[in-house]
Design an enzyme around this catalytic site. Structure first.
Site, PDB file in Angstrom:
ATOM      1  CE  LYS A 170      -3.805   0.038   2.242  1.00  0.00           C
ATOM      2  NZ  LYS A 170      -4.862   0.069   3.430  1.00  0.00           N
ATOM      3  CD  GLU A 200       8.848  -7.315   6.453  1.00  0.00           C
ATOM      4  OE1 GLU A 200       8.548  -7.588   7.628  1.00  0.00           O
ATOM      5  OE2 GLU A 200       8.343  -6.327   6.008  1.00  0.00           O
ATOM      6  N   GLY A 233      -5.474  -4.951   5.307  1.00  0.00           N
ATOM      7  CA  GLY A 233      -4.573  -6.049   4.378  1.00  0.00           C
ATOM      8  C   GLY A 233      -4.948  -7.580   4.341  1.00  0.00           C
ATOM      9  NE  ARG A 234      -6.731  -8.514  10.509  1.00  0.00           N
ATOM     10  CZ  ARG A 234      -6.481  -7.063  10.885  1.00  0.00           C
ATOM     11  NH1 ARG A 234      -5.259  -6.826  10.323  1.00  0.00           N
ATOM     12  NH2 ARG A 234      -6.740  -6.636  11.922  1.00  0.00           N
ATOM     13  CD  GLU A 264      -2.206  -8.690  10.955  1.00  0.00           C
ATOM     14  OE1 GLU A 264      -0.915  -8.928  11.072  1.00  0.00           O
ATOM     15  OE2 GLU A 264      -2.656  -8.074  10.251  1.00  0.00           O
ATOM     16  CG  HIS A 270      -1.477 -40.653   8.472  1.00  0.00           C
ATOM     17  ND1 HIS A 270      -1.364 -42.046   8.738  1.00  0.00           N
ATOM     18  CD2 HIS A 270      -2.438 -40.504   7.704  1.00  0.00           C
ATOM     19  CE1 HIS A 270      -2.343 -42.643   8.223  1.00  0.00           C
ATOM     20  NE2 HIS A 270      -3.080 -41.675   7.525  1.00  0.00           N
ATOM     21  CE  LYS A 320       5.437  -4.297   9.656  1.00  0.00           C
ATOM     22  NZ  LYS A 320       4.261  -3.590   8.906  1.00  0.00           N
TER      23      LYS A 320
END
Length: 541
Positions: free
Chosen positions: A208, A214, A269-270, A355, A386, A506
């Site tokens: 954005k 990152e 964002g999510r 979050e 399993h 951050k």
């Protein structure tokens, strides 16, 4: 206005009293005493079958939980969100991911302006661009069409489109390859780019602000890779597009502003995969399937907004989660899709849920005195059987679980699919009813093995079924969880749409980054552990 703590409400206190009555009641008893329990505790709507009968509940339980939802003002909070009110109060923002799939075009007003024309404008631009890439009309610097699409983002700019692209791979353009890079660890981008042809590779940079550390570090590496291989920085506009709101930074990177796709601060964002963040998905499955996905979201949006709470799947899911999390002290919730295409779904929901509701301060700024968001985890069946199902069946922790499956296979392999669904149903049955010592003795199991082979059962689960994994179905299922999360945030009285807890790490990382640089001569002012770790790293440089 300071709201009453949820633990002080008469409905919450009623649930405490009811829990004492219910805590030793078993699912065996509940099913034995009610021949129509499955019908009573199931909801069918819009192609989704939701069976919540294998929960440790009675009609009284549901009634009290619904009273709590009403008392907490859930109906009004739902309307506030859909109307575009700024319910994300700590960031002074509306929360309108629902507008992104409002294909009716009905006005949605934020700050006095209808946002829908902008939503449709971006959707049209996405359609034009994805059609050109899919049709081979978007050419790279050397004149060749794009075969490799690499989305670079992190968090919601990665998990959502990655999950949906994988989930709908059956509908994808198979001659194209789709990759997702998120981790700042250079291994992620180096291994992704290994073997790709730069002349046929398109990068979608999703940020954005276009300053996310990152994402922009990986974008810079990708840019260098393109320039080094294609011999000119003039190649950049042919091989990069941006999903951003920061036109200046996009232009500074070398991307033409015409190739920037915008989204808005009222899209968290999510919750952004149905915005321009879904561009890579649209390229993969095409515009028509993407619109079908949006329609699925919108179907569930209408269900959530309009259905009475007793027939409202996200509301019931949320209330059951609160029942276990806050009264049975279950601290985790398992997401168990019985479809390999949904292998990324649990990871996607980890961010969406943890979050959103991983908060310890309520809307009045007070420390909460109750548990909020659970730990979300899971894997596809039958692989999980399993791995960790042993703990689900015979461990000491109570882990409520959602099982997700489909009645038909996309591939038509009846034998495979029948075995898959048989395992899904068997697991929910085994978790609910277990196996008693008497049953084992009747089967001739040696007495010394009885303690080890006894299953106490009484482990709760929901089952979500649909006919087939289609784009519209996936949209419906994702939106069920979005609205479940919102409902739980309302009842816990937390702000579900901010994420201040992400910011501190951050900020500290930026400071430590400078202290790790060769030649740094300033004082390192941290705790003794962090200082020693910094010195360890520096000693190897």
């Amino acid at each position: 206005m300071i709201r009453k703590r949820v633990t002080e409400m008469k409905e919450w206190k009623a649930l405490r009293r009811h829990y004492k009555k219910m805590k030793d009641v078993t699912l065996r008893q509940l099913f034995a005493s009610d021949a129509v329990r499955a019908e009573k505790f199931s909801i069918n709507d819009g192609g989704i079958h939701f069976d919540y009968s294998k929960n440790r509940i009675t009609e009284e339980t549901v009634s009290i939980l619904l009273e709590l939802a009403h008392a907490r003002g859930l109906r009004n909070e739902i309307e506030r969100m859909f109307r575009g009110e700024k319910i994300n109060e700590t960031e002074d923002r509306a929360v309108l991911h629902t507008a992104l799939r409002n294909l009716s075009g009905a006005p949605v007003i934020v700050d006095g302006a209808d946002v829908m024309p902008g939503v449709f404008s971006v959707l049209d631009r996405m359609r034009d661009f994805s059609d050109r890439v899919r049709g081979g009309r978007w050419k790279g610097h050397t004149g060749r069409p794009m075969r490799n699409i690499v989305n670079i983002g992190i968090g919601g700019s990665d998990l959502g489109p990655r999950m949906v692209t994988e989930a709908l791979k059956y509908y994808s353009r198979r001659e194209m390859n789709f990759f997702y890079v998120s981790n700042i660890d250079e291994t992620h981008i180096v291994e992704t780019l290994r073997g790709l042809d730069p002349a046929e590779t398109l990068f979608i940079i999703a940020s954005k602000t276009f300053t996310t550390q990152e994402t922009m570090t990986n974008a810079g590496t990708a840019k260098t890779w393109i320039i080094d291989h294609l011999g000119s920085d003039k190649a950049v506009p042919f091989h990069f597009v941006a999903l951003s709101t920061n036109a200046d930074e996009v232009n500074r990177f070398g991307i033409d502003r015409e190739n920037m796709f915008a989204f808005w601060d009222w899209v968290g964002g999510r919750y952004s995969l149905t915005s321009a963040i879904g561009l890579s998905t649209m390229i993969s499955i095409g515009y028509d399937h993407f619109v079908s996905l949006l329609n699925g979201f919108n179907d569930t949006d209408r269900h959530f907004r309009q259905m009475p709470f007793e027939k409202n799947i996200p509301v019931i899911m949320a209330l059951l989660g609160i029942w276990y999390h806050n009264f049975f002290n279950a601290e985790t919730h398992a997401i168990l899709p019985y479809d390999q295409y949904l292998k990324k779904f649990p990871a996607y929901l980890q961010q969406a849920d943890m979050e959103s509701n991983g908060k310890s301060v309520d809307r009045s700024g007070r420390r909460v005195n109750y548990q909020t968001g659970p730990v979300i985890w899971g894997e596809p069946g039958t692989n999980g059987q399993h791995a960790f199902y042993q703990l689900l069946h015979q461990g000491t922790m109570l882990v409520p679980a959602d099982f997700i499956g489909f009645a038909r296979s996309l591939h038509g392999a009846v034998d495979h699919h029948r075995k898959l669904v048989a395992n899904l149903y068997a697991q929910t049955e085994a978790l609910a009813f277990g196996k008693t010592a008497e049953e084992l003795r009747a089967e001739g199991v040696p007495e010394r093995l009885i303690p080890y082979r006894t299953f106490e059962g009484n482990r709760p689960s929901n089952t979500i079924m649909a006919e087939l994994l289609m784009p519209v179905t996936l949209g419906k299922i994702i939106a069920l969880y979005e609205h479940k999360i919102f409902t739980q945030g309302v009842i816990w009285d937390v702000y579900s749409f901010d994420q201040w807890g992400v910011e501190l790490g951050k900020t500290l990382a930026e400071k430590i980054f400078m202290e790790l640089e060769p030649g740094f001569s300033g004082d390192v002012k941290h705790d003794s552990s962090t200082t020693c770790l910094i010195n360890y790293y520096r000693s190897w440089q």
